[in-house]
Design an enzyme around this catalytic site. Structure first.
Site: not given
Length: 219
Positions: A79, A91, A93, A108, A112, A130-131, A135, A160
């Protein structure tokens, strides 16, 4: 001698919609996957306008695959924003318009992890950050697993293509979370939720098609 105070009834805590007056909304950045939006709103009718920038996200699904021995599958993936290889769960989208959430999760899982599942349940619904982002993520428990035939498998590219698989006992995964060795939020939440659900043999989990009012498409 004063009497013992009566115990107060347990209060159920539940997140709830809280509509506020939106004065303006503007897309300030259009990205390849998600956009950045700037909203100006009021907390109350007499309150001063506030402006907040956030990532406008289509939502995502994550899947905790569990085999018949109670082991779960983790995937190691690089990442770039954090510059680390993270052990995660499958996971992706929800970027296919109109796609059923469980269908997206099955897609997914196949892409994956090269797996299909015969039994699906909801483990948890979370907001990733959430701030700063809209998502919403739904985390599923996937059981009764079978392998996708080789000729039907998805060709993984870019990050991937480096994915590594590791089956781990659920208790060992919990220990890794509590020791600070795992950081991916979907993996952390999914592992701890599965450990909690195991006490009732997973019978208290919601069905795969349970309502998901927190997802952007449902609000």
């Amino acid at each position: 001698m004063p009497g013992t105070p009566e115990a107060t009834p347990a209060k159920q805590v539940s997140d709830a919609p809280s509509p506020r007056r939106l004065l303006s909304s503007e897309k300030v950045y259009e990205g390849r996957i998600w956009d950045v939006v700037s909203d100006t709103f009021q907390l109350s009718e007499s309150g001063d306008p506030l402006t907040r920038d956030y990532i406008d996200h289509p939502g995502a699904v994550a899947i905790l695959p569990m085999n018949d021995e109670g082991q779960i599958l983790l995937l190691k993936q690089y990442r770039h924003p954090v510059g680390m290889d993270l052990w995660e769960v499958p996971a992706g989208l929800l970027d296919v318009e109109g796609e059923d959430f469980v269908v997206g999760a099955a897609r997914e899982l196949a892409e994956e992890a090269d797996l299909a599942a015969g039994t699906w349940n909801v483990l948890a619904d979370v907001f990733n950050s959430p701030g700063s982002s809209s998502e919403a993520i739904r985390i599923y428990l996937a059981r009764d697993l079978t392998e996708v035939p080789h000729h039907e498998r998805h060709e993984r590219t870019d990050e991937e293509a480096e994915i590594e698989f590791h089956w781990i006992n659920l208790d060992d995964a919990v220990a890794s979370v509590l020791a600070g060795r795992l950081h991916n939020p979907s993996a952390v939440v999914g592992i701890l939720a599965a450990a909690a659900a195991r006490a009732a043999n997973y019978e208290d989990l919601r069905p795969a098609d349970a309502p998901w009012p927190a997802h952007p498409s449902q609000r």
